[in-house]
Design a protein around this motif. Structure first.
Motif, PDB file in Angstrom:
ATOM      1  N   PRO A 186       0.844  -1.197   0.000  1.00 15.01           N
ATOM      2  CA  PRO A 186       0.000   0.000   0.000  1.00 15.01           C
ATOM      3  C   PRO A 186       0.876   1.242   0.000  1.00 15.01           C
ATOM      4  O   PRO A 186       2.022   1.203   0.465  1.00 15.01           O
ATOM      5  N   ASN A 187       0.338   2.336  -0.511  1.00 15.63           N
ATOM      6  CA  ASN A 187       1.145   3.553  -0.653  1.00 15.63           C
ATOM      7  C   ASN A 187       0.564   4.681   0.178  1.00 15.63           C
ATOM      8  O   ASN A 187      -0.603   5.052   0.019  1.00 15.63           O
ATOM      9  N   ALA A 188       1.401   5.220   1.057  1.00 11.58           N
ATOM     10  CA  ALA A 188       0.992   6.294   1.967  1.00 11.58           C
ATOM     11  C   ALA A 188       1.424   7.645   1.426  1.00 11.58           C
ATOM     12  O   ALA A 188       2.297   7.737   0.562  1.00 11.58           O
ATOM     13  N   TRP A 189       0.830   8.704   1.956  1.00  7.98           N
ATOM     14  CA  TRP A 189       1.164  10.058   1.512  1.00  7.98           C
ATOM     15  C   TRP A 189       1.552  10.969   2.667  1.00  7.98           C
ATOM     16  O   TRP A 189       1.980  12.089   2.454  1.00  7.98           O
ATOM     17  N   ALA A 221       3.675  -5.094   6.518  1.00  2.00           N
ATOM     18  CA  ALA A 221       5.090  -5.103   6.900  1.00  2.00           C
ATOM     19  C   ALA A 221       5.903  -4.109   6.103  1.00  2.00           C
ATOM     20  O   ALA A 221       6.958  -3.654   6.554  1.00  2.00           O
ATOM     21  N   ALA A 222       5.441  -3.794   4.899  1.00  5.21           N
ATOM     22  CA  ALA A 222       6.143  -2.837   4.038  1.00  5.21           C
ATOM     23  C   ALA A 222       5.137  -1.849   3.478  1.00  5.21           C
ATOM     24  O   ALA A 222       3.999  -2.210   3.146  1.00  5.21           O
ATOM     25  N   ILE A 223       5.558  -0.605   3.362  1.00  2.00           N
ATOM     26  CA  ILE A 223       4.691   0.467   2.873  1.00  2.00           C
ATOM     27  C   ILE A 223       5.499   1.315   1.906  1.00  2.00           C
ATOM     28  O   ILE A 223       6.670   1.622   2.148  1.00  2.00           O
ATOM     29  N   GLY A 224       4.880   1.697   0.801  1.00  2.00           N
ATOM     30  CA  GLY A 224       5.511   2.605  -0.138  1.00  2.00           C
ATOM     31  C   GLY A 224       4.923   3.991   0.002  1.00  2.00           C
ATOM     32  O   GLY A 224       3.943   4.199   0.731  1.00  2.00           O
ATOM     33  N   THR A 225       5.514   4.945  -0.667  1.00  3.92           N
ATOM     34  CA  THR A 225       4.904   6.269  -0.761  1.00  3.92           C
ATOM     35  C   THR A 225       4.341   6.435  -2.168  1.00  3.92           C
ATOM     36  O   THR A 225       4.730   5.731  -3.093  1.00  3.92           O
ATOM     37  N   THR A 226       3.404   7.338  -2.315  1.00  2.00           N
ATOM     38  CA  THR A 226       2.827   7.648  -3.610  1.00  2.00           C
ATOM     39  C   THR A 226       3.247   9.054  -4.014  1.00  2.00           C
ATOM     40  O   THR A 226       2.986  10.014  -3.277  1.00  2.00           O
ATOM     41  N   SER A 227       3.893   9.175  -5.158  1.00  2.00           N
ATOM     42  CA  SER A 227       4.380  10.499  -5.552  1.00  2.00           C
ATOM     43  C   SER A 227       3.229  11.464  -5.797  1.00  2.00           C
ATOM     44  O   SER A 227       3.335  12.648  -5.483  1.00  2.00           O
ATOM     45  N   LEU A 228       2.110  10.970  -6.345  1.00  2.00           N
ATOM     46  CA  LEU A 228       0.965  11.850  -6.557  1.00  2.00           C
ATOM     47  C   LEU A 228       0.420  12.359  -5.231  1.00  2.00           C
ATOM     48  O   LEU A 228       0.143  13.554  -5.070  1.00  2.00           O
ATOM     49  N   GLY A 229       0.263  11.461  -4.262  1.00  2.62           N
ATOM     50  CA  GLY A 229      -0.261  11.861  -2.966  1.00  2.62           C
ATOM     51  C   GLY A 229       0.647  12.846  -2.259  1.00  2.62           C
ATOM     52  O   GLY A 229       0.186  13.836  -1.684  1.00  2.62           O
ATOM     53  N   VAL A 230       1.956  12.586  -2.282  1.00  2.00           N
ATOM     54  CA  VAL A 230       2.911  13.483  -1.642  1.00  2.00           C
ATOM     55  C   VAL A 230       2.877  14.852  -2.321  1.00  2.00           C
ATOM     56  O   VAL A 230       2.863  15.895  -1.664  1.00  2.00           O
ATOM     57  N   ALA A 278       5.469  14.297 -10.815  1.00  2.00           N
ATOM     58  CA  ALA A 278       6.292  13.813 -11.930  1.00  2.00           C
ATOM     59  C   ALA A 278       7.083  14.897 -12.650  1.00  2.00           C
ATOM     60  O   ALA A 278       7.514  14.689 -13.780  1.00  2.00           O
ATOM     61  N   VAL A 279       7.265  16.050 -12.027  1.00  2.00           N
ATOM     62  CA  VAL A 279       8.052  17.110 -12.675  1.00  2.00           C
ATOM     63  C   VAL A 279       9.252  17.499 -11.804  1.00  2.00           C
ATOM     64  O   VAL A 279       9.782  18.595 -11.934  1.00  2.00           O
ATOM     65  N   ALA A 280       9.667  16.587 -10.919  1.00  2.00           N
ATOM     66  CA  ALA A 280      10.824  16.803 -10.044  1.00  2.00           C
ATOM     67  C   ALA A 280      10.646  17.985  -9.103  1.00  2.00           C
ATOM     68  O   ALA A 280      11.624  18.640  -8.722  1.00  2.00           O
ATOM     69  N   ALA A 281       9.391  18.271  -8.727  1.00  2.00           N
ATOM     70  CA  ALA A 281       9.123  19.394  -7.832  1.00  2.00           C
ATOM     71  C   ALA A 281       9.052  18.982  -6.370  1.00  2.00           C
ATOM     72  O   ALA A 281       8.996  19.842  -5.486  1.00  2.00           O
ATOM     73  N   THR A 282       9.056  17.677  -6.100  1.00  2.00           N
ATOM     74  CA  THR A 282       8.783  17.208  -4.734  1.00  2.00           C
ATOM     75  C   THR A 282       9.983  16.544  -4.071  1.00  2.00           C
ATOM     76  O   THR A 282       9.820  15.764  -3.150  1.00  2.00           O
ATOM     77  N   ARG A 283      11.176  16.876  -4.523  1.00  5.35           N
ATOM     78  CA  ARG A 283      12.353  16.258  -3.912  1.00  5.35           C
ATOM     79  C   ARG A 283      12.381  16.514  -2.414  1.00  5.35           C
ATOM     80  O   ARG A 283      12.532  15.574  -1.611  1.00  5.35           O
ATOM     81  N   ASP A 284      12.237  17.758  -1.997  1.00 13.94           N
ATOM     82  CA  ASP A 284      12.308  18.091  -0.576  1.00 13.94           C
ATOM     83  C   ASP A 284      11.155  17.465   0.201  1.00 13.94           C
ATOM     84  O   ASP A 284      11.348  16.948   1.312  1.00 13.94           O
ATOM     85  N   ALA A 285       9.939  17.515  -0.372  1.00 12.95           N
ATOM     86  CA  ALA A 285       8.779  16.944   0.309  1.00 12.95           C
ATOM     87  C   ALA A 285       8.932  15.433   0.469  1.00 12.95           C
ATOM     88  O   ALA A 285       8.566  14.860   1.502  1.00 12.95           O
ATOM     89  N   THR A 286       9.491  14.789  -0.548  1.00 13.68           N
ATOM     90  CA  THR A 286       9.684  13.339  -0.495  1.00 13.68           C
ATOM     91  C   THR A 286      10.724  12.963   0.547  1.00 13.68           C
ATOM     92  O   THR A 286      10.529  12.032   1.335  1.00 13.68           O
ATOM     93  N   SER A 299      -1.504   5.541  -6.199  1.00 13.77           N
ATOM     94  CA  SER A 299      -2.234   6.670  -5.611  1.00 13.77           C
ATOM     95  C   SER A 299      -3.679   6.332  -5.274  1.00 13.77           C
ATOM     96  O   SER A 299      -4.440   7.207  -4.860  1.00 13.77           O
ATOM     97  N   LEU A 300      -4.067   5.063  -5.440  1.00 12.62           N
ATOM     98  CA  LEU A 300      -5.476   4.681  -5.262  1.00 12.62           C
ATOM     99  C   LEU A 300      -6.001   5.036  -3.882  1.00 12.62           C
ATOM    100  O   LEU A 300      -7.100   5.600  -3.748  1.00 12.62           O
ATOM    101  N   LEU A 301      -5.267   4.724  -2.826  1.00 13.12           N
ATOM    102  CA  LEU A 301      -5.756   5.009  -1.473  1.00 13.12           C
ATOM    103  C   LEU A 301      -5.896   6.511  -1.244  1.00 13.12           C
ATOM    104  O   LEU A 301      -6.876   6.965  -0.624  1.00 13.12           O
ATOM    105  N   TYR A 302      -4.929   7.281  -1.718  1.00 17.51           N
ATOM    106  CA  TYR A 302      -5.013   8.736  -1.562  1.00 17.51           C
ATOM    107  C   TYR A 302      -6.234   9.285  -2.292  1.00 17.51           C
ATOM    108  O   TYR A 302      -6.987  10.099  -1.742  1.00 17.51           O
ATOM    109  N   ARG A 303      -6.432   8.830  -3.516  1.00 17.18           N
ATOM    110  CA  ARG A 303      -7.563   9.337  -4.296  1.00 17.18           C
ATOM    111  C   ARG A 303      -8.894   8.912  -3.682  1.00 17.18           C
ATOM    112  O   ARG A 303      -9.874   9.667  -3.686  1.00 17.18           O
ATOM    113  N   ARG A 304      -8.942   7.701  -3.127  1.00 11.22           N
ATOM    114  CA  ARG A 304     -10.170   7.241  -2.471  1.00 11.22           C
ATOM    115  C   ARG A 304     -10.436   8.044  -1.202  1.00 11.22           C
ATOM    116  O   ARG A 304     -11.581   8.380  -0.893  1.00 11.22           O
TER     117      ARG A 304
END
Length: 273
Positions: free
Chosen positions: A17-20, A34-43, A52-60, A223-228
């Motif tokens: 699952p992907n967290a934001w 046990a494992a969690i990913g991040t979602t670039s859209l949510g972040v 997807a335009v390299a604007a979220t380096r610091d936020a990530t 990004s499904l969980l974030y969008r939901r």
């Protein structure tokens, strides 16, 4: 083999699952993931930035810092590495590993609908593996995501095949093909790979058990969980504005406060059920 890599070789596929943010990651961890990913859209969306335009380096990196010591294994969606310079991408990987991330997702799609040259993306992968050998690199190709991945019959297409071959040769620990949902093509792709295949779950595609039967070893929710979650907020606001009763469960104030604490309690609260 690291603990995270081992999850890609277990009897059942890794459902990632992907967290934001911190609370969403903590809530998922409390459910036993046990494992969690991040979602670039949510972040990106949570920070008011485009994806997807390299604007979220610091936020990530900031989110990785908050999550890296959590009670779960963390894989970070780093878009295309926030740079086309392999050395700069490797620097990002070092920073992620330093704060506790065990995996990184690197994509070859560009926001204008084109693909990064395969040789360049392979160079990014090689640079990351050289800089942080233990970091699990999930190499994503957007050939299917952009709608031009299909080959003839049940084939996966020469562009997809060539890119995944180059990424494996560069040292990728796994490959990710979002947008691929056809069971026959998924099965054909699994047979052609030397590393685990990651598929993006689609509500209209194969189920998790079906994907496992096809040989898929990792299934991301993207990004499904974030969008939901965003959709649920809008639905509840509309129900309240219309004067209709609201019957949906929601965490209490106190339960959310618990989620932002470093030490997570055992068990789950009633709203999780």
């Amino acid at each position: 083999m690291t603990a995270f890599a081992a999850l890609h070789h277990a009897d059942t596929p890794l459902l990632l699952p992907n967290a934001w943010d911190h609370a969403s990651a903590a809530a998922l961890a409390a459910q036993g993931f046990a494992a969690i990913g991040t979602t670039s859209l949510g972040v990106a969306a949570a920070a008011g930035l485009p994806d997807a335009v390299a604007a979220t380096r610091d936020a990530t990196l900031s989110l990785a810092l908050a999550l890296g010591n959590g009670p779960f294994l963390l894989s970070v969606d780093a878009e295309g590495g926030f740079s086309d310079d392999p050395d700069e991408v490797a620097a990002v990987a070092r920073e992620l590993a330093a704060v506790g991330a065990v995996g990184i997702n690197l994509e070859d799609g560009r926001p204008d609908g084109t693909l990064v040259p395969a040789r360049l993306h392979a160079a990014k992968i090689a640079a990351v593996k050289s800089a942080v050998p233990g970091l699990f690199v999930n190499a994503r190709t957007d050939t299917y995501w952009l709608g031009d991945g299909d080959g003839e019959g049940d084939g996966i297409g020469p562009e997809t095949d060539a890119r995944l071959g180059a990424y494996q040769q560069a040292g990728a620990d796994g490959v990710f093909v979002p947008g691929l949902t056809d069971p026959a093509r998924i099965a054909a792709l699994v047979k052609s790979l030397d590393v685990p295949l990651n598929i993006l779950y689609s509500p209209t595609g194969p189920t998790v058990p079906a994907l496992g039967d096809l040989g898929v070893r990792r299934i991301s929710l993207g990004s499904l969980l974030y969008r939901r979650a965003l959709g649920a907020a809008l639905e509840m606001a509309a129900e309240i504005r219309a004067g209709r009763p609201v019957g949906w469960a929601a965490p209490t104030y106190a339960e959310v406060q618990v989620l932002v604490q470093r030490a997570q309690p055992s068990g789950t609260s009633s709203w999780y059920r």
